[in-house]
Design a protein around this motif. Sequence first.
Motif, PDB file in Angstrom:
ATOM      1  N   ALA A 238       0.810  -1.434  -0.097  1.00 60.75           N
ATOM      2  CA  ALA A 238      -0.137   0.032   0.084  1.00 60.75           C
ATOM      3  C   ALA A 238       0.874   1.256   0.208  1.00 60.75           C
ATOM      4  N   VAL A 239       0.703   1.985  -1.098  1.00 62.48           N
ATOM      5  CA  VAL A 239       1.603   3.224  -1.170  1.00 62.48           C
ATOM      6  C   VAL A 239       0.780   4.418  -1.798  1.00 62.48           C
ATOM      7  N   PRO A 240       1.046   5.680  -1.546  1.00 58.08           N
ATOM      8  CA  PRO A 240       0.416   6.813  -2.419  1.00 58.08           C
ATOM      9  C   PRO A 240       0.377   6.414  -3.739  1.00 58.08           C
ATOM     10  N   CYS A 241      -0.538   6.909  -4.610  1.00 53.13           N
ATOM     11  CA  CYS A 241      -0.760   6.929  -6.137  1.00 53.13           C
ATOM     12  C   CYS A 241       0.473   7.344  -6.600  1.00 53.13           C
ATOM     13  N   LEU A 242       0.893   8.800  -6.122  1.00 53.51           N
ATOM     14  CA  LEU A 242       1.820   9.258  -6.915  1.00 53.51           C
ATOM     15  C   LEU A 242       3.264   8.286  -7.144  1.00 53.51           C
ATOM     16  N   LEU A 243       3.472   7.394  -6.215  1.00 52.81           N
ATOM     17  CA  LEU A 243       4.450   6.546  -6.387  1.00 52.81           C
ATOM     18  C   LEU A 243       4.015   5.440  -7.097  1.00 52.81           C
ATOM     19  N   GLY A 244       2.985   4.694  -6.689  1.00 58.05           N
ATOM     20  CA  GLY A 244       2.466   3.362  -7.490  1.00 58.05           C
ATOM     21  C   GLY A 244       2.216   3.770  -8.781  1.00 58.05           C
ATOM     22  N   ASP A 245       1.296   4.641  -9.270  1.00 54.04           N
ATOM     23  CA  ASP A 245       0.993   4.739 -10.607  1.00 54.04           C
ATOM     24  C   ASP A 245       2.075   5.020 -11.628  1.00 54.04           C
ATOM     25  N   GLY A 246       3.181   5.756 -10.875  1.00 54.55           N
ATOM     26  CA  GLY A 246       4.294   6.255 -11.737  1.00 54.55           C
ATOM     27  C   GLY A 246       5.325   5.108 -12.140  1.00 54.55           C
ATOM     28  N   GLU A 247       5.195   3.849 -11.454  1.00 58.09           N
ATOM     29  CA  GLU A 247       5.945   2.660 -11.745  1.00 58.09           C
ATOM     30  C   GLU A 247       5.218   1.933 -12.765  1.00 58.09           C
ATOM     31  N   PRO A 248       5.723   1.623 -13.826  1.00 60.83           N
ATOM     32  CA  PRO A 248       5.250   0.979 -15.105  1.00 60.83           C
ATOM     33  C   PRO A 248       4.962  -0.508 -14.828  1.00 60.83           C
ATOM     34  N   SER A 249       5.657  -1.133 -13.882  1.00 61.09           N
ATOM     35  CA  SER A 249       5.509  -2.642 -13.639  1.00 61.09           C
ATOM     36  C   SER A 249       4.253  -2.837 -12.709  1.00 61.09           C
ATOM     37  N   LEU A 250       3.887  -1.741 -12.042  1.00 59.42           N
ATOM     38  CA  LEU A 250       2.852  -2.182 -11.156  1.00 59.42           C
ATOM     39  C   LEU A 250       1.491  -1.769 -11.398  1.00 59.42           C
ATOM     40  N   GLU A 251       0.454  -2.455 -10.844  1.00 55.90           N
ATOM     41  CA  GLU A 251      -0.886  -2.136 -11.061  1.00 55.90           C
ATOM     42  C   GLU A 251      -1.802  -2.149 -10.167  1.00 55.90           C
ATOM     43  N   ARG A 252      -2.816  -1.469  -9.902  1.00 54.89           N
ATOM     44  CA  ARG A 252      -3.552  -1.219  -8.671  1.00 54.89           C
ATOM     45  C   ARG A 252      -4.185  -2.520  -8.405  1.00 54.89           C
ATOM     46  N   VAL A 253      -4.883  -2.841  -7.255  1.00 52.52           N
ATOM     47  CA  VAL A 253      -5.876  -4.057  -7.021  1.00 52.52           C
ATOM     48  C   VAL A 253      -6.791  -3.100  -6.277  1.00 52.52           C
ATOM     49  N   PRO A 254      -7.849  -2.672  -7.097  1.00 57.32           N
ATOM     50  CA  PRO A 254      -8.831  -2.252  -6.532  1.00 57.32           C
ATOM     51  C   PRO A 254      -9.643  -2.896  -5.478  1.00 57.32           C
ATOM     52  N   SER A 255      -9.788  -4.088  -5.692  1.00 57.65           N
ATOM     53  CA  SER A 255     -10.787  -4.803  -4.778  1.00 57.65           C
ATOM     54  C   SER A 255     -10.254  -4.772  -3.094  1.00 57.65           C
ATOM     55  N   LEU A 256      -8.875  -4.266  -3.086  1.00 53.65           N
ATOM     56  CA  LEU A 256      -8.491  -4.043  -1.730  1.00 53.65           C
ATOM     57  C   LEU A 256      -8.622  -2.558  -1.131  1.00 53.65           C
ATOM     58  N   GLY A 257      -9.205  -1.896  -1.853  1.00 56.45           N
ATOM     59  CA  GLY A 257      -9.452  -0.572  -1.400  1.00 56.45           C
ATOM     60  C   GLY A 257      -8.585   0.608  -1.895  1.00 56.45           C
ATOM     61  N   PHE A 258      -9.197   1.808  -1.517  1.00 57.47           N
ATOM     62  CA  PHE A 258      -8.509   2.958  -1.946  1.00 57.47           C
ATOM     63  C   PHE A 258      -8.614   4.140  -0.690  1.00 57.47           C
TER      64      PHE A 258
END
Length: 297
Positions: A238-258
Motif C-alpha cells: 500500500a503506497v501513495p498513488c503518486l508512487l504506485g501509478d508512476g511505476e510501469p510494472s505495477l498495477e492497482r488492486v482495486p478490490s483491496l480498497g482506495f
Amino acid sequence: MEPVDWNDLRYLLAVERHGSLASAAKALQVTKATVSRRLAALEDALGTRVAERKPDGLALTAAGREAVAAAEQVETLLGALSERIAGALDQSPTGTVRLTAPHWLATRLLVPALPDLSARYPGLDVQLVGTNQILNLAQREADLAIRNVYPDHKSLVVRRLCELGGSIYASSLYLERRGRPTSRQDLRGHDVLVYAGLGGMPGFEWLLEAEHGARIAFRANDPEALVGAASAGLGLCAVPCLLGDGEPSLERVPSLGFERCALHLVTHEELKASARIQVVTAFVVELIERQKRTIEG
C-alpha cells in the motif's frame, strides 16, 4: 460595549493556542500578570467572560470562542497586509528557507520544480530536507513542512493542500502468478509488503494484522523501498498513488480498497508573514495544485 483592543484579542489568542496564562506569557515574553490584565480588559470591553478557570487550565466560554475566531481573522488580514507591503518594498526576497517533506514526495515532486523557483528568486536559498522523520517546527528544525499528519502544537499554522490518494499495488507478474485477490478475506496465500513501525499509507494499517491470512514477506521504513520490492514481484504493498501509478510494472488492486488522507503545509505562526516564507508557500501551493489529480490518485 466598549471598543475592543486588538492587543487584548492577541493575548486571548495566545492563551487559546498555548493552553494557559503562564505558557502564553512565555510565548509573548511578558509576565503572567500582564496576560491576566489583558484578558480582564477584553472581558470589560465585551461585557462578558471569555475564559473560565478549570482544574486542567483555562477553558474558553462561548463568547471566548467567538472572540478567538475574530482574532484569527484579524491576524490573517494583518499577515496579508504585511505580505503585500513586503512585496511592494522587496520584489526579490532573500534568505534561507528550510522546507521538509517525506523523502519520496521531495524526490518525486519538489526537486524537479526547484530550478524554476531558484530562477524566479535567485537570492532565496531553499534547503530541502527530504526525510521520513517529523522535524519539530516549534523548535525551528524546519521553517515549512509538508505532512499527512495534522500537527497538534498550537504555535503552528496549518494549510490544507489536497488529499493524498493511496492504493494497494502489485506487479502484473505477481498477480498472474499468485492470482488477484477479490477482497481482504481472499489474501490467504499471498505475500504483503508493509511499512516497518508506525507510518505508511493511512487507511491500510490492517495489512499489519494477522487476520487476513497473508504472509508479511518484506518490511521497510520507506515507501519507495516498498515500490521497489513490489516491482520485483515480492508481493502486495500500500503506497501513495503518486508512487504506485508512476511505476510501469505495477498495477492497482482495486478490490483491496482506495484511501485518502489530507496533505498539509505547516509553518510557525511567527514566520508566516515573512516574505521568503510566503514565496515558498506560494510555490508549494502552486505546485501541488498543478499535480493535484496525480497526487489524489
